[in-house]
Design a protein around this motif. Structure first.
Motif, PDB file in Angstrom:
ATOM      1  N   HIS A  14      20.603 -15.161 -12.492  1.00 30.43           N
ATOM      2  CA  HIS A  14      19.620 -14.580 -11.826  1.00 30.43           C
ATOM      3  C   HIS A  14      18.209 -14.595 -12.286  1.00 30.43           C
ATOM      4  O   HIS A  14      18.154 -14.634 -13.608  1.00 30.43           O
ATOM      5  CB  HIS A  14      19.831 -12.901 -11.663  1.00 30.43           C
ATOM      6  N   LEU A  25      24.778 -12.617 -12.095  1.00 32.21           N
ATOM      7  CA  LEU A  25      24.361 -12.783 -10.850  1.00 32.21           C
ATOM      8  C   LEU A  25      23.446 -11.815 -10.245  1.00 32.21           C
ATOM      9  O   LEU A  25      22.618 -11.946  -9.195  1.00 32.21           O
ATOM     10  CB  LEU A  25      25.645 -12.919  -9.700  1.00 32.21           C
ATOM     11  N   GLU A  26      23.075 -11.022 -10.860  1.00 34.61           N
ATOM     12  CA  GLU A  26      22.401  -9.746 -10.869  1.00 34.61           C
ATOM     13  C   GLU A  26      21.661  -9.324 -11.934  1.00 34.61           C
ATOM     14  O   GLU A  26      22.003  -9.581 -13.104  1.00 34.61           O
ATOM     15  CB  GLU A  26      22.906  -8.484 -10.108  1.00 34.61           C
ATOM     16  N   PRO A  27      20.408  -8.405 -11.828  1.00 37.05           N
ATOM     17  CA  PRO A  27      19.437  -8.158 -13.079  1.00 37.05           C
ATOM     18  C   PRO A  27      20.577  -7.350 -14.086  1.00 37.05           C
ATOM     19  O   PRO A  27      21.326  -6.648 -13.870  1.00 37.05           O
ATOM     20  CB  PRO A  27      18.677  -7.237 -12.312  1.00 37.05           C
ATOM     21  N   ALA A  53      20.871  -3.481 -13.310  1.00 36.91           N
ATOM     22  CA  ALA A  53      21.496  -2.977 -12.283  1.00 36.91           C
ATOM     23  C   ALA A  53      23.011  -2.890 -12.806  1.00 36.91           C
ATOM     24  O   ALA A  53      23.889  -2.287 -11.655  1.00 36.91           O
ATOM     25  CB  ALA A  53      21.529  -4.003 -11.212  1.00 36.91           C
ATOM     26  N   GLN A  54      23.550  -3.332 -13.778  1.00 42.23           N
ATOM     27  CA  GLN A  54      25.099  -3.400 -14.159  1.00 42.23           C
ATOM     28  C   GLN A  54      25.275  -2.571 -15.716  1.00 42.23           C
ATOM     29  O   GLN A  54      25.939  -3.149 -16.196  1.00 42.23           O
ATOM     30  CB  GLN A  54      25.483  -4.702 -14.137  1.00 42.23           C
TER      31      GLN A  54
END
Length: 856
Positions: free
Chosen positions: A391, A420-422, A425-426
């Motif tokens: 990402h 796939l994402e920041p 965020a996880q």
């Protein structure tokens, strides 16, 4: 069969552009034809079935044992996995003596292969045994030890693809790219841009976290601990699963993850404490282990790292499954292969115990059994390329981390569920930043495609179009080399360059001599290319260095060949004829860069023949503007240099410029013909390098040929009204050129002081005094300090023979000692006389002459 004088040719050489081992092989009459040795080839092939086809060059006739040795040395390296293809066997003029040349990629491996090939051939001759399996294993092991690892190797390959020269500075991974002032250096995946401060920060994991947290980069909560009890206290403060690791560790050593109990934490502390005095306890971040590679200000590659594991088949024990996985040829020990063997050690056993297994357990079919909690490749983990999944915000965080640490090449370790994402965020974060990161996982991932990380590192060191090269001029020939080198270097200096120069009296950087002696070989040239202050290099390239070791460079911008004459060490190193000598001198021409130029003497047929060997363009020079070769070249629109109307003229098509001989002091207003030739060669070399006409004019006008700037090169002195000339001329062609110069200078009486080098042929020694006897009234003969293998008085006798029936010489005397001979000649001089002193010990003789002049 006897093998002697094994040499390593470390650069382009007489035989090829490849690095190679060269040996002299002496064969008995029977061994000169293996068909005359019953069963020899059959026994040889039985011992080494994969050996190549034996054949001799058409002019050599029969196949000898030397040919078998050649193919054995090449075949052993090839069978061991070395990428070698070139070999050759050449017959010498000595009966039964051959030169055997075999390519190598690593010198130590090439030498061992040669030794093993000798053992193999002797075993075949005596019907003995030869352990081929052991021999190949030794070669493979040595090659793995000495060749560059995958990280450094990828950078070197990328540099070579861009035409950047390189040189290994150690047997490890310290490598120089480029030459002189354009050079750069790397050590594995660190460059000379990698600061010690940034590396120190990266090693301190607590400081790294502090800096990254301050920059808004997500990092796990944690702190340093001082004891096992403190580690457990920190774990309780953090809450949940934790990681224990050394504060300044690397390659995953001493790292334990997913710890929950007091026993696990305290045991992990003790392991980490063995690696470092400082230990960290930090929150365990759930998810996968990712490595992001940042080079400069770009994310170049990313890989997911998985811990070492085996998958049960319901039949084999875990120990057997590990052995099976480790049998993969891609897995090796250390970093030489794309994967590393899984370590089945105490840590692996402890990890198994947490899962309820031991080494002899048989896991059910399909069960994944983890053998370590960290995913480092160095402990047997695997890597999956995920570069295309990263990402943009993850890439931005990784680049920010590298920038805050200050690393130009940084391996950023991230733990999160997905790329796939920041990370925020996880609940992911950056757990480490690594200097000198391993590149294997990106070059040859276990799954996915490799990434061009070597190319990215080279691009970060060299701008587009840069190749790290400085202008290199190589000068070869029988006579005039040193003066041509000095004058060319002087012109380059006038152009504003700091010039590195090697010649037969030293190594120079700018005006400072940094080494003394005959420095016209490749070792001195390599030292110049290593020097960080050198902007341009001019090398005297002597025959001996080319034969002994090859060239110091892979290619040059200009190759100058002044002439090919008799008496230039003929009879040494199997160079017996002028034609042989021309082949050696031609090596620099063969290695001119495609954009470069060979400057060739059009008046010398041997030099003219080198035209076809040049990969670049050719510039001819000759004093006679009507020379057929020069004129033909000129009509075709190519560059030429010649003499016309008391000037050196340079012409290309309709363009030309003139350099008046009166403006070239070394020619003494055009009266010294050999200095005119030296000036033409230097002007041609400077022109080929693209220097301006004004620079060339100023360069030749300001070059002074005295004992300080060009020792032993037609140095002229005044002694009580007599003219003294000191010169290092030491072969018939040089003597002839000196005689022509002396005849143009007025003198009431002429005398000469001469000795002879013992390593010259008898006829060459006699020819020197035969030439002098036609011009000089008095001859003083002296014996050299070193007789070079000759008996006492032998050289003097040969010199005397050359003076038999001399048309002019009336007085001849012999003196033992160079300085005594000089004093003898000086004592006879009257005003108006001329004395030519052919010196042997250049510096000492010039100092002696200077003292005598001062005393007078």
């Amino acid at each position: 069969m006897e093998v002697s004088r094994i040499r390593a040719l470390r650069g382009p050489n007489l035989w090829s552009r490849h690095t190679a081992i060269e040996a002299i092989v002496s064969c008995s009459p029977a061994e000169c034809d293996i068909d005359a040795v019953p069963g020899y080839e059959a026994r040889l092939r039985n011992l080494f079935p994969e050996m190549g086809f034996l054949e001799a060059e058409s002019h050599l006739g029969a196949i000898s044992v030397a040919h078998a040795l050649e193919m054995a040395a090449l075949g052993l390296q090839s069978s061991a996995g070395c990428p070698v293809t070139f070999s050759r066997t050449s017959k010498t003029l000595e009966e039964g003596v051959f030169q055997v040349v075999v390519e190598y990629t690593e010198e130590k491996v090439g030498r061992l292969a040669f030794d093993l090939a000798i053992e193999l051939c002797r075993a075949a001759e005596s019907d003995g045994a030869f352990d081929l399996t052991s021999a190949l294993a030794r070669l493979q092991e040595l090659d793995e030890d000495v060749r560059l690892g995958p990280s450094t190797g990828s950078i070197v390959q990328a540099a070579v693809a861009r035409g950047i020269p390189y040189r290994r500075l150690t047997e490890g991974s310290l490598v120089q790219f480029g030459w002189g002032s354009k050079q750069r250096r790397i050590q594995a995946a660190e460059t000379d841009l990698t600061s010690a401060v940034a590396e120190s920060i990266a090693q301190d994991k607590e400081l790294t976290k502090t800096l990254l947290r301050a920059a808004g980069v997500p990092v796990p909560l944690g702190r340093s601990v001082t004891s096992a009890e403190d580690a457990w206290l920190a774990a309780r403060e953090i809450g949940g699963l934790v990681v224990v690791k050394p504060r300044d560790g690397n390659q995953g050593k001493g790292v334990a993850v997913k710890l929950r109990t007091q026993e696990e934490v305290m045991n992990a502390f003790r392991v980490a404490e063995e690696i470092s005095d400082d230990v960290l306890v930090e929150r365990y971040l759930p998810g996968h282990d990712y490595r992001l590679l940042v080079i400069g200000n770009k994310l170049i590659a990313a890989a997911r790292r998985d811990p070492p594991l085996v998958v049960g088949d319901g039949k084999r024990t875990i120990r057997e499954l590990v052995d099976h996985v480790n049998s993969d040829p891609r897995r090796g020990v250390g970093h030489a292969t794309s994967l590393t063997k899984i370590r089945f050690d105490e840590i692996a056993l402890a990890t198994l115990a947490k899962q309820g297994y031991d080494a002899e357990s048989v896991p059910p079919k399909g069960k994944r059994v983890i053998l370590r909690n960290n995913a480092n490749l160095s402990t047997g983990g695997t890597a999956t390329d995920v570069t295309d999944d990263v990402h943009p915000e993850v890439a931005e965080r990784a680049i920010a981390a590298a920038r805050n640490i200050g690393l130009d090449i940084c391996g950023v370790d991230v733990v999160c569920e997905s790329m796939l994402e920041p990370m925020e965020a996880q609940s992911g974060g950056i757990v480490e930043c690594n200097a000198a990161p391993g590149l294997r996982m990106h070059l040859q991932p276990s799954y996915g495609k490799g990434r061009p990380v070597g190319e990215a590192i080279v691009a970060n060191m060299f701008k587009p179009g840069e190749n790290g090269r400085i202008p290199v001029v190589a000068v070869a020939g029988t006579n005039g080399k040193t003066t041509t080198v000095r004058l060319t270097a002087h012109i380059l200096g006038v152009a504003g360059n700091r010039v590195g120069m090697t010649n037969s009296d030293g190594v120079y950087v700018g005006k400072r001599r940094i080494d003394t002696g005959d420095c016209s070989g490749p070792r001195s040239a390599r030292n110049i290319l290593l020097h960080p202050d050198v902007d341009a290099a001019v090398f005297e390239t002597a025959r001996g260095g080319v034969l002994r070791e090859g060239l110091a460079f892979d290619r040059c911008d200009v190759a100058v060949v002044t002439n090919i004459g008799m008496g230039d060490h003929l009879g040494l190193s199997y160079i017996s004829t002028v034609e042989d000598l021309a082949v050696v001198k031609r090596v620099i021409v063969q290695n001119v860069a495609p954009h470069g130029t060979a400057v060739l003497n059009a008046a010398d047929p041997m030099v003219v023949k080198m035209y076809s060997a040049c990969p670049g363009s050719v510039l001819y020079f000759a004093a006679d503007q009507h020379n057929h070769v020069l004129n033909t070249h000129r009509v075709q629109g190519h560059r030429v240099v010649f003499v016309d109307d008391n000037a050196i003229v340079a012409v290309e098509g309709e363009e030309k410029f003139r350099v008046p001989l009166a403006g070239i002091p070394i020619t003494r207003n055009g009266t010294i013909s050999f200095q005119i030739e030296n000036a033409m060669a230097s002007i041609a070399a400077a022109w080929a390098l693209g220097l301006s006409v004004d620079t060339i004019l100023k360069g030749v006008a300001t070059f002074i040929n005295d004992a300080a700037t060009a020792p032993g090169r037609f140095n002229i002195f005044d002694y009580k009204g007599a003219t003294l000339i000191a010169d290092y001329g030491h072969n018939p062609d040089a003597i002839l050129a000196l005689v022509q110069a002396v005849e143009s200078m007025p003198a009431a009486r002429r005398s000469v002081v001469i000795s002879g080098a013992g390593d010259r042929r008898d006829e060459d020694i006699r020819e020197q005094t035969r030439i002098l006897g036609a011009v000089f009234d008095d001859v003083v003969l002296y014996q050299d300090e070193c007789q070079r293998g000759r008996a006492d008085g032998e050289v003097l006798a040969l010199l005397q023979q050359g003076l038999v029936d001399a048309p002019r010489t009336k007085n001849v005397c012999e003196i033992r000692g160079e300085f005594l001979a000089i004093d003898q000649a000086l004592g006879r001089l009257q005003a108006g006389d001329l004395c030519l002193i052919l010196i042997d010990q250049v510096e000492e003789a010039l100092e002696h002459i200077a003292r005598r002049i001062a005393e007078a």
